[in-house]
Structure formats: C-alpha cells, structure tokens
Design a protein around this motif. Structure first.
Motif, PDB file in Angstrom:
ATOM      1  N   VAL A  60       0.925  -1.142   0.090  1.00  6.96           N
ATOM      2  CA  VAL A  60      -0.017  -0.071  -0.026  1.00  6.96           C
ATOM      3  C   VAL A  60       0.922   1.315  -0.021  1.00  6.96           C
ATOM      4  N   SER A  61       0.475   2.179  -0.611  1.00  5.67           N
ATOM      5  CA  SER A  61       1.238   3.681  -0.560  1.00  5.67           C
ATOM      6  C   SER A  61       0.946   4.324   0.689  1.00  5.67           C
ATOM      7  N   GLY A  62       1.966   5.099   1.164  1.00  5.30           N
ATOM      8  CA  GLY A  62       1.905   5.791   2.376  1.00  5.30           C
ATOM      9  C   GLY A  62       0.738   6.714   2.216  1.00  5.30           C
ATOM     10  N   ALA A  63       0.336   7.204   1.060  1.00  2.91           N
ATOM     11  CA  ALA A  63      -0.774   7.984   0.803  1.00  2.91           C
ATOM     12  C   ALA A  63      -2.148   7.542   1.246  1.00  2.91           C
ATOM     13  N   ASP A  64      -2.029   6.293   1.366  1.00  2.00           N
ATOM     14  CA  ASP A  64      -3.557   5.458   1.418  1.00  2.00           C
ATOM     15  C   ASP A  64      -3.560   5.247   3.024  1.00  2.00           C
ATOM     16  N   VAL A  65      -2.500   5.649   4.045  1.00  2.00           N
ATOM     17  CA  VAL A  65      -2.574   5.604   5.316  1.00  2.00           C
ATOM     18  C   VAL A  65      -3.160   6.865   5.903  1.00  2.00           C
ATOM     19  N   ASN A  66      -4.128   6.966   6.562  1.00  2.00           N
ATOM     20  CA  ASN A  66      -4.731   8.376   7.115  1.00  2.00           C
ATOM     21  C   ASN A  66      -4.406   8.375   8.515  1.00  2.00           C
ATOM     22  N   MET A  67      -3.287   9.219   8.852  1.00  2.00           N
ATOM     23  CA  MET A  67      -2.824   9.275  10.232  1.00  2.00           C
ATOM     24  C   MET A  67      -3.845  10.087  11.109  1.00  2.00           C
TER      25      MET A  67
END
Length: 110
Positions: A60-67
């Motif tokens: 998964v892309s880090g952009a798909d991780v919602n902090m």
C-alpha cells in the motif's frame, strides 16, 4: 494418518493435469499424493481469515494511510493499522502488509 481413530475415505476425482501438478509438489515435499492433499486441506481449512489469505503481502502507498483517523485503505476496505517499528508514516513510501490480527494490519516500510 495411521492413528487410533478410523480414517474417513472418500473418492476424489481430479483431472490428469491437476493430479500431475499435485504429484510433483508431493514429491518435492517427500509425501504421497494423498498425504500432500491432506496437508493442504489441513493448512487451509478454516484457520486463515480473509485478511491472512488475501491481504498479507500486499503493498500500500503511504498516501493510503490516514494518520488522522488511524485507518489504511487496502483492497477497498478500511483497516486500523500499526507500523512494525512504530515510526511515523511516510506518505511517499510503500508499505507491505506483514500481519493481520482481526481488523488491525501491521505494515512494514519497504
């Protein structure tokens, strides 16, 4: 499978190509075809969750991780996540899903 319990026998029909593939893999595992099929069934019968079968190993892309909300989007499903080394998420990096425990995925930066 020789044990105190009686083994259940049943007829299984396979096409020749599938049997040949199974026989090759059984030979590599130093097992009979019967024992190889039993081991495959034992490994995969109800013990692995959807996530373990379908999600482990995906990237998964880090952009798909919602902090902000603590969720990650993987295969159209939102999961909670942990980063294996407790580092901050790099939105430009790629992550591999290395573990699934319920609705929590463990990600590792790659």
């Amino acid at each position: 499978m020789a044990n105190d319990q009686k083994d259940k026998r049943f007829l299984l029909r396979l096409d020749q190509a599938l049997y040949d593939r199974l026989a090759l893999e059984a030979n590599r595992a130093n097992q009979s075809v019967n024992m190889y099929i039993v081991s495959l069934l034992s490994e995969n019968h109800g013990t692995k969750s959807f996530e373990n079968r379908q999600i482990i190993g995906q990237t998964v892309s880090g952009a798909d991780v919602n902090m902000d909300n603590g969720l990650v989007l993987v295969s159209g499903i939102y999961y909670r996540y942990l980063i294996n080394d407790n580092s901050e998420v790099d939105d430009k990096a790629k992550y591999a899903v290395i573990e699934a425990n319920g609705n929590i995925l463990t990600l590792q930066k790659i």
